[in-house]
Enzyme design. Structure first.
Site, PDB file in Angstrom:
ATOM      1  N   LYS A 112      33.916  52.760 -22.262  1.00  0.00           N
ATOM      2  CA  LYS A 112      33.544  53.279 -22.328  1.00  0.00           C
ATOM      3  C   LYS A 112      32.908  53.511 -24.361  1.00  0.00           C
ATOM      4  O   LYS A 112      31.748  53.552 -24.564  1.00  0.00           O
ATOM      5  CB  LYS A 112      34.242  54.239 -23.013  1.00  0.00           C
ATOM      6  N   LYS A 192      28.151  48.689 -13.614  1.00  0.00           N
ATOM      7  CA  LYS A 192      28.525  49.202 -12.555  1.00  0.00           C
ATOM      8  C   LYS A 192      28.264  50.663 -12.238  1.00  0.00           C
ATOM      9  O   LYS A 192      27.230  51.280 -13.293  1.00  0.00           O
ATOM     10  CB  LYS A 192      30.154  49.612 -13.425  1.00  0.00           C
ATOM     11  N   LYS A 195      29.384  57.644 -13.685  1.00  0.00           N
ATOM     12  CA  LYS A 195      28.328  58.595 -13.578  1.00  0.00           C
ATOM     13  C   LYS A 195      27.869  59.194 -15.390  1.00  0.00           C
ATOM     14  O   LYS A 195      27.090  59.509 -15.228  1.00  0.00           O
ATOM     15  CB  LYS A 195      29.266  59.855 -13.727  1.00  0.00           C
TER      16      LYS A 195
HETATM   17  N1  AQP Z   1      30.406  51.848  -9.069  1.00  0.00           N
HETATM   18  C1  AQP Z   1      32.209  52.239  -8.568  1.00  0.00           C
HETATM   19  N2  AQP Z   1      32.359  51.609  -7.208  1.00  0.00           N
HETATM   20  C2  AQP Z   1      33.431  51.855  -6.823  1.00  0.00           C
HETATM   21  N3  AQP Z   1      34.419  52.759  -6.830  1.00  0.00           N
HETATM   22  C3  AQP Z   1      34.032  53.844  -8.010  1.00  0.00           C
HETATM   23  N4  AQP Z   1      34.837  54.322  -8.229  1.00  0.00           N
HETATM   24  C4  AQP Z   1      33.454  54.945  -9.455  1.00  0.00           C
HETATM   25  N5  AQP Z   1      32.745  54.086  -9.901  1.00  0.00           N
HETATM   26  C5  AQP Z   1      32.479  53.268  -8.432  1.00  0.00           C
HETATM   27  C6  AQP Z   1      35.940  54.911  -8.348  1.00  0.00           C
HETATM   28  O1  AQP Z   1      35.731  56.988  -8.174  1.00  0.00           O
HETATM   29  C7  AQP Z   1      36.853  57.076  -8.377  1.00  0.00           C
HETATM   30  C8  AQP Z   1      36.385  58.002  -9.609  1.00  0.00           C
HETATM   31  O2  AQP Z   1      36.591  57.364 -10.463  1.00  0.00           O
HETATM   32  P1  AQP Z   1      36.353  58.087 -12.004  1.00  0.00           P
HETATM   33  O3  AQP Z   1      34.946  60.025 -12.061  1.00  0.00           O
HETATM   34  O4  AQP Z   1      37.461  59.417 -12.108  1.00  0.00           O
HETATM   35  O5  AQP Z   1      36.252  57.505 -12.629  1.00  0.00           O
HETATM   36  P2  AQP Z   1      34.940  56.697 -13.082  1.00  0.00           P
HETATM   37  O6  AQP Z   1      35.620  55.590 -12.511  1.00  0.00           O
HETATM   38  O7  AQP Z   1      34.900  55.736 -14.429  1.00  0.00           O
HETATM   39  O8  AQP Z   1      33.943  57.195 -12.741  1.00  0.00           O
HETATM   40  P3  AQP Z   1      31.903  57.272 -12.985  1.00  0.00           P
HETATM   41  O9  AQP Z   1      31.304  57.623 -12.244  1.00  0.00           O
HETATM   42  O10 AQP Z   1      32.527  55.458 -13.685  1.00  0.00           O
HETATM   43  O11 AQP Z   1      32.845  57.608 -13.821  1.00  0.00           O
HETATM   44  P4  AQP Z   1      32.677  58.232 -15.594  1.00  0.00           P
HETATM   45  O12 AQP Z   1      31.165  57.039 -16.183  1.00  0.00           O
HETATM   46  O13 AQP Z   1      32.636  59.294 -16.347  1.00  0.00           O
HETATM   47  O14 AQP Z   1      33.378  57.209 -16.465  1.00  0.00           O
HETATM   48  C9  AQP Z   1      37.659  56.172  -9.031  1.00  0.00           C
HETATM   49  O15 AQP Z   1      38.391  55.697  -7.768  1.00  0.00           O
HETATM   50  C10 AQP Z   1      36.900  54.672  -8.992  1.00  0.00           C
HETATM   51  O16 AQP Z   1      37.277  53.794  -9.384  1.00  0.00           O
END
Ligand code: AQP
Length: 330
Positions: A112, A192, A195
């Site tokens: 991040k 990756k 969001k």
């Molecule tokens: N690209 C991905 N491929 C597979 N699994 C994913 N997850 C997220 N991105 C991928 C899984 O989705 C769940 C929820 O994730 P989260 O929102 O709690 O946190 P994250 O992993 O940080 O998801 P984002 O979209 O990347 O959010 P931001 O950008 O806010 O950090 C988790 O089980 C994660 O593994």
């Protein structure tokens, strides 16, 4: 019956990575009659979000989307993290047994920062709050995507440490669960899908912008008649993440990458692969897309779902917090 907990941050619109890594597992585990707790991680989103209206809207939208995908409030407690204040108390109790080295090694924090997010304490200690989310309902299983495995290991370590330091078996020791064929799905830029990285694909997007979005997926410059490597191609990896590796459509796509003449004498280019992904998304998410529109129009129902879910989550979390306080001498 094993108890399951997982959640998603309302840091933006849900995407295909969240579906493939997490939501599909929620649906499988719900169907297997596990005791389910699925929440919207609003406090986690606050580590990066600074737009209150956007946070409020995304929180609500994720609940609607959970229901549209098929989570059933009669089988799964669906709630918002900030409606269960016991979790933040538990996070403090856990932080008091957490060596700073546990946070120093968390890769998501470094990722991040590398993406330009501010280095706030909430972001740094977010695995502790995540541990509290999981330990509050004494979850046995945490279905997550591969990127989250390290955090669940931190949760296990914290639970073991707390139990050991206070010589009481306060917490169940949870384990992570990965989706079959789990992989981290790439976004349209090949990084990756995330969001907060602006590279996501939204399974609920209107057809026209969705198609345009898919057409913008970054590829190499191989032409229609060239053989292509599916393993290094984001289009193929996203397709496989949704359809599954053993699906005949995935096998067919892989065969066309290897031998483009299988498609037509002119060959098979990335534009064709993007079109195949577009059709897959409309087909796979068709029922969820229709349910979502009806759910959006019934906000009273969403309120009821959240009230019931928070009630269930608080009831179990209160028991855990009482045990943890007593063990620590509070
Ligand atoms: N690209 C991905 N491929 C597979 N699994 C994913 N997850 C997220 N991105 C991928 C899984 O989705 C769940 C929820 O994730 P989260 O929102 O709690 O946190 P994250 O992993 O940080 O998801 P984002 O979209 O990347 O959010 P931001 O950008 O806010 O950090 C988790 O089980 C994660 O593994």
């Amino acid at each position: 019956m094993p108890r399951v907990l997982s959640g998603i941050q309302p840091s933006g619109q849900l995407h295909l990575g969240n579906y493939a890594g997490a939501i599909r597992q929620f649906l499988d585990l719900q169907a297997a009659q596990h005791e389910m707790f699925v929440f919207v991680a609003s406090y986690h989103a606050l580590t990066t979000q600074r737009d209150p209206a956007a946070l409020r809207a995304a929180t609500r939208q994720i609940v609607v989307d959970y229901l549209a995908f098929g989570l059933d409030p009669a089988k799964t407690a669906i709630y918002v993290q900030h409606d269960v204040p016991e979790v933040t108390e538990l996070a403090w109790l856990l932080s008091c047994v957490c060596p700073t080295s546990f946070m120093d090694k968390a890769v998501s924090y470094k990722d991040k920062l590398a993406k330009g997010f501010s280095a706030n304490v909430g972001l740094y200690t977010y695995p502790i709050l995540q541990a509290a989310d999981i330990l509050a309902p004494q979850a046995d299983i945490v279905p997550v995507g591969k990127d989250q495995v390290q955090h669940i290991e931190i949760t296990r370590d914290l639970a073991l440490r707390f139990n050991h330091e206070f010589q009481t078996a306060v917490f169940t020791i949870p384990g992570h669960r990965l989706a079959p064929d789990a992989e981290v799905l790439p976004g349209i830029d090949g990084e990756k899908m995330s969001k907060s990285y602006g590279n996501t694909i939204d399974p609920f997007q209107e057809e026209k912008p969705l198609r345009k979005r898919l057409m913008s997926i970054k590829t190499d410059s191989k032409g229609v008649s060239d053989a292509k490597d599916p393993e290094t191609c984001s289009i193929f990896r996203i397709f496989r993440g949704i359809a599954g590796k053993d699906d005949p459509r995935t096998r067919d796509l892989a065969a066309k990458y290897a031998d483009p003449s299988r498609h037509s004498p002119e060959g098979f280019g990335y534009g064709h692969a993007k079109q195949a992904l577009f059709e897959l998304i409309l087909d796979h998410f068709g029922p969820a897309r229709s349910r979502r529109a009806a759910l959006m129009a019934d906000q009273g129902y969403i309120d009821q779902v959240l009230k019931a879910g928070a009630g269930k989550a608080r009831a179990v979390a209160q028991i855990t917090v009482q045990k943890a306080r007593a063990a620590a001498g509070l």
